[in-house]
Design an enzyme around this catalytic site. Structure first.
Site, PDB file in Angstrom:
ATOM      1  N   THR A   1       0.835  -1.202   0.000  1.00 45.36           N
ATOM      2  CA  THR A   1       0.000   0.000   0.000  1.00 45.36           C
ATOM      3  C   THR A   1       0.870   1.252   0.000  1.00 45.36           C
ATOM      4  OG1 THR A   1      -1.593  -1.227   1.352  1.00 45.36           O
ATOM      5  CG2 THR A   1      -1.935   1.124   1.190  1.00 45.36           C
TER       6      THR A   1
ATOM      7  N   ARG B   1       7.854  -2.643   2.753  1.00 37.56           N
ATOM      8  CA  ARG B   1       8.033  -2.726   4.214  1.00 37.56           C
ATOM      9  C   ARG B   1       8.382  -4.151   4.595  1.00 37.56           C
ATOM     10  NH1 ARG B   1       3.042   1.035   6.401  1.00 37.56           N
ATOM     11  NH2 ARG B   1       3.711   2.863   5.228  1.00 37.56           N
TER      12      ARG B   1
ATOM     13  N   SER C   1       6.296   3.700   8.680  1.00 38.69           N
ATOM     14  CA  SER C   1       5.126   4.410   9.189  1.00 38.69           C
ATOM     15  C   SER C   1       4.838   4.108  10.656  1.00 38.69           C
ATOM     16  CB  SER C   1       3.927   4.071   8.308  1.00 38.69           C
ATOM     17  OG  SER C   1       2.844   4.857   8.658  1.00 38.69           O
ATOM     18  N   HIS C   2       3.652   3.568  10.912  1.00 37.90           N
ATOM     19  CA  HIS C   2       3.202   3.344  12.272  1.00 37.90           C
ATOM     20  C   HIS C   2       3.698   2.018  12.842  1.00 37.90           C
ATOM     21  CE1 HIS C   2       0.678   1.617   9.259  1.00 37.90           C
ATOM     22  NE2 HIS C   2       0.266   0.723  10.125  1.00 37.90           N
TER      23      HIS C   2
ATOM     24  N   LYS D   1      10.221   4.020   0.345  1.00 38.38           N
ATOM     25  CA  LYS D   1       9.161   4.414  -0.574  1.00 38.38           C
ATOM     26  C   LYS D   1       9.720   5.454  -1.526  1.00 38.38           C
ATOM     27  CE  LYS D   1       5.964   7.152   0.994  1.00 38.38           C
ATOM     28  NZ  LYS D   1       4.758   7.903   1.337  1.00 38.38           N
TER      29      LYS D   1
ATOM     30  N   ASP E   1       2.052   9.785  13.786  1.00 37.57           N
ATOM     31  CA  ASP E   1       2.647   8.440  13.771  1.00 37.57           C
ATOM     32  C   ASP E   1       4.152   8.491  13.489  1.00 37.57           C
ATOM     33  OD1 ASP E   1       2.473   9.239  11.131  1.00 37.57           O
ATOM     34  OD2 ASP E   1       2.256   7.183  10.400  1.00 37.57           O
TER      35      ASP E   1
ATOM     36  N   ASP F   1       6.108   8.396  10.868  1.00 40.42           N
ATOM     37  CA  ASP F   1       6.666   9.289   9.846  1.00 40.42           C
ATOM     38  C   ASP F   1       5.876  10.587   9.694  1.00 40.42           C
ATOM     39  OD1 ASP F   1       4.545   7.797   8.800  1.00 40.42           O
ATOM     40  OD2 ASP F   1       5.271   8.007   6.755  1.00 40.42           O
TER      41      ASP F   1
ATOM     42  N   ASP G   1       2.678  11.338   9.005  1.00 42.59           N
ATOM     43  CA  ASP G   1       1.601  11.615   8.054  1.00 42.59           C
ATOM     44  C   ASP G   1       0.216  11.322   8.622  1.00 42.59           C
ATOM     45  OD1 ASP G   1       1.908   8.898   7.957  1.00 42.59           O
ATOM     46  OD2 ASP G   1       2.228   8.765   5.787  1.00 42.59           O
ATOM     47  N   ARG G   2       0.142  10.557   9.699  1.00 38.19           N
ATOM     48  CA  ARG G   2      -1.176  10.263  10.280  1.00 38.19           C
ATOM     49  C   ARG G   2      -1.498  11.235  11.409  1.00 38.19           C
ATOM     50  NH1 ARG G   2      -2.311   3.855  10.495  1.00 38.19           N
ATOM     51  NH2 ARG G   2      -1.575   3.378   8.411  1.00 38.19           N
TER      52      ARG G   2
ATOM     53  N   GLU H   1      -8.563   9.493   4.698  1.00 46.74           N
ATOM     54  CA  GLU H   1      -8.766   8.056   4.831  1.00 46.74           C
ATOM     55  C   GLU H   1      -9.114   7.729   6.272  1.00 46.74           C
ATOM     56  OE1 GLU H   1      -6.163   5.422   2.237  1.00 46.74           O
ATOM     57  OE2 GLU H   1      -4.769   6.889   3.028  1.00 46.74           O
ATOM     58  N   GLU H   2      -9.852   6.636   6.420  1.00 46.37           N
ATOM     59  CA  GLU H   2     -10.220   6.185   7.761  1.00 46.37           C
ATOM     60  C   GLU H   2      -8.997   5.825   8.603  1.00 46.37           C
ATOM     61  OE1 GLU H   2      -9.391   2.873   8.419  1.00 46.37           O
ATOM     62  OE2 GLU H   2      -8.716   2.740   6.335  1.00 46.37           O
ATOM     63  N   SER H   3      -7.888   5.520   7.931  1.00 47.07           N
ATOM     64  CA  SER H   3      -6.680   5.067   8.625  1.00 47.07           C
ATOM     65  C   SER H   3      -5.892   6.251   9.180  1.00 47.07           C
ATOM     66  CB  SER H   3      -5.822   4.243   7.672  1.00 47.07           C
ATOM     67  OG  SER H   3      -5.521   4.995   6.508  1.00 47.07           O
TER      68      SER H   3
ATOM     69  N   LYS I   1      -0.465  12.514   2.948  1.00 51.67           N
ATOM     70  CA  LYS I   1      -1.286  12.909   4.079  1.00 51.67           C
ATOM     71  C   LYS I   1      -0.379  13.597   5.090  1.00 51.67           C
ATOM     72  CE  LYS I   1      -1.380   8.236   6.060  1.00 51.67           C
ATOM     73  NZ  LYS I   1      -1.056   7.320   4.929  1.00 51.67           N
TER      74      LYS I   1
ATOM     75  N   ARG J   1      -9.047  -6.445   7.768  1.00 50.77           N
ATOM     76  CA  ARG J   1      -9.731  -5.251   8.273  1.00 50.77           C
ATOM     77  C   ARG J   1     -11.211  -5.342   7.889  1.00 50.77           C
ATOM     78  NH1 ARG J   1      -5.316  -2.556   9.776  1.00 50.77           N
ATOM     79  NH2 ARG J   1      -3.691  -1.887   8.323  1.00 50.77           N
TER      80      ARG J   1
END
Ligand code: G16
Length: 545
Positions: free
Chosen positions: A19, A23, A114-115, A127, A279, A281, A283-284, A365-367, A378, A498
């Site tokens: 995604t 990773r 990321s997280h 990435k 998070d 990195d 972005d969240r 996004e929901e995430s 993001k 999920r």
């Protein structure tokens, strides 16, 4: 070219970006030639980097520094003219996007998982971002992946490691390396979008308290500089603000489970008025009021409905996009504003074309991801500053703003149930089982719910007509409720299932129900349809958000 060396190598299996990039466990990346192969595959396929400018940075996790040195040597050997590197190797994901755009770089390499947790036995990731500042689209990641399968050599140069902790300009072979301030460009961009004076006054009023949890990840330096130094929030507003290679042993995922320290600080009459987290990195984001959790789906809808109050968006928004599993709350705002709302597959890369074409201004996004056309990633702190701007202008609590929003637009009750690290074969079997059910579901009645449609989400990009299939199973009911099933594309252990559940409630007298209670009938339908217990041997989800 100075000291260029050609090193023979052989392909590794499984270097397919998921995604959000490649990773894997740190130990996988540490195998000789593993990182090198992937990086060389980027240079072999992205010829614009030749004689171009490349941005490099990461979230500071274990192996960040070593990986950057390796990447810089390979970049120098592949003819990159200039590399911009964040001091100490630190650049948040949105800051990479900002720097690529500001300096018109040809691309960027972001090092992050990321997280996911960090440390010698934990996760690492890489990435590639393109010249727009956004994650490479699938057509690019597919090319890179194809190249990794036949790669037989990479190029590097013999050179001592650079001191990345000192700002300044260095020479690495024929390539110029500029070590840049990690925060300055990003902070300048934020100041151009938000009403910093109003936010400063809110902090100065003394009637408003906030905590920001950087979770010992990359946003610490950004949040301290912007919130405390520039906006005057009291010292200590930012907690866990020093980036650590293992994130202090924590899980830098801003949700109700992993950011429990912050949740406690926003609880009760002594709790702060506003709390937020980002998070690994940066972005969240997670947004909390006093005893109030704002779902990411609601957050996107609230930001869109109030964008005219923020200087960077006061002229209105062109459109909104949300990922398919994200609740339909934003669709209602788009309809009220008379703008389009796009439904894309999970993955920030799918917003890129819509943003570049000017079709949308906000997306989410929901995430726990929210963003806008200001960068192509993001952006966690951006969302926090957007909320601060609204709080400073409206002078209402977070809970009051969201409740008012529900009264106007109705409430989309929403939850996500994750079953992490389940057996991959069982997960594939479960999805296959759901596929076989799809044709039988329309018109079927489950309690009070009648199935309106059941499909596997397929997206045709409205700009370049590229098609992405198999993006998640959707079961929609006649009252607008939905159940969505998909397998995560970011996990590194087994499979993560999920399940996203949503129900629309227009009646304001029914907006205060506990979420899991309100959604219980749909949760039960989802569990039974997918035969969760029998197939995964799990009786409960690992994480509920
Ligand atoms: C990444 C992607 C997001 C996606 C999220 C979850 O976020 O950038 O677009 O929504 O993963 O994806 P999945 O459900 O496949 O695990 P991040 O913050 O991990 O880069």
């Amino acid at each position: 070219m100075t000291d260029r060396k050609e090193i023979a190598t052989t392909p590794f299996d499984g270097q397919k970006p998921g995604t959000s990039g490649l990773r894997k466990k740190v130990k996988v990346f540490q195998q000789p030639h593993y990182l090198e192969n992937f990086v060389q595959a980027i240079f072999d396929t992205q010829s614009v980097l030749n004689n171009g400018c490349l941005v490099v940075g990461g979230d500071g996790r274990f192996y960040n520094r070593e990986a950057i040195q390796i990447i810089l040597r390979i970049a120098a050997a592949n003819g990159v003219a200039t590399a911009l590197v964040g001091r100490g190797g630190i650049l948040s994901t949105p800051a990479v996007s900002c720097v690529i755009r500001k300096y018109h770089a040809q691309g960027g390499i972001v090092l992050s998982a990321s997280h996911n947790p960090g440390g010698a036995d934990e996760d690492f990731g890489i990435k590639f971002n393109v010249a727009s500042g956004g994650p490479a689209p699938e057509i690019v990641t597919d090319d890179i992946f194809v190249r990794t399968r036949s790669i037989d050599r990479y190029f590097t140069i013999a050179a001592a490691p650079l001191d990345l902790d000192l700002l300044g300009e260095y020479q690495l072979g024929d390539m110029k390396v500029q070590v840049i301030d990690s925060v300055a460009d990003y902070a300048e961009l934020m100041a151009s979008l938000f009403n910093f004076d109003a936010i400063r006054q809110l902090f100065e009023s003394g009637a408003f308290r906030m905590r920001f949890d950087a979770m010992h990840a990359v946003t610490g330096p950004y949040a301290v500089e912007i919130l405390e130094n520039i906006l005057g929030a009291e010292p200590g507003t930012v907690i866990n603000g020093i980036p650590l290679e293992d994130f202090g042993g924590g899980h830098p995922d801003p949700n109700l489970v992993h950011a429990h320290e912050l949740v406690a600080l926003a609880h009760g009459s002594d709790g702060v008025d506003f709390a937020a987290a980002s998070d690994g990195d940066g972005d969240r984001n997670m947004i909390l009021g006093n005893d109030f959790f704002v779902t990411p789906s609601d957050s996107l809808a609230v930001l869109a409905a109030n964008a005219h109050l923020v200087p960077g968006y006061h002229q209105g928004i062109a459109g909104i996009a949300r990922s398919m599993p994200t609740s339909q709350a934003a669709d209602r705002v788009a309809a009220a504003l008379g703008v389009d709302c796009y439904e894309t597959p999970t993955g920030w890369k799918f917003f890129g074309n819509l943003l570049d074409a000017g079709r949308i201004t906000l997306c989410g996004e929901e995430s726990f991801g929210t963003g806008s056309h200001h960068v192509r990633e993001k952006d966690g702190l951006w969302a926090v500053l957007f909320w601060l701007n609204l709080l400073a202008i409206k002078r209402q609590s977070v809970g009051a703003i969201v409740r008012e929003h529900w009264q106007r637009f109705g409430r989309n009750y929403y939850t996500r149930h994750d079953y992490e690290a389940i057996n991959s074969t069982a997960a594939d079997g479960l999805m296959h089982h759901l596929h076989t059910l799809l044709p039988t579901l329309p018109q079927r009645v489950f309690g009070n719910y009648t199935v309106a449609y059941a499909d596997d989400f397929c997206y045709v990009d409205p700009i370049d007509a590229s098609m992405s299939t198999g993006q998640g199973i959707r079961i929609g009911f006649t009252d607008g409720s939905r159940i969505v099933f998909r397998l995560s594309g970011t996990g590194t252990e087994g499979a993560t299932l999920r399940i996203y559940i949503e129900q629309y409630e227009p009646d304001a007298t029914r907006h205060e129900r506990p979420v899991q209670d309100a959604l219980q009938p749909l949760i039960t339908i989802a569990r039974e349809l997918a035969q969760i217990e029998a197939r995964t041997e799990r009786t409960a989800p690992t994480v509920i958000t």
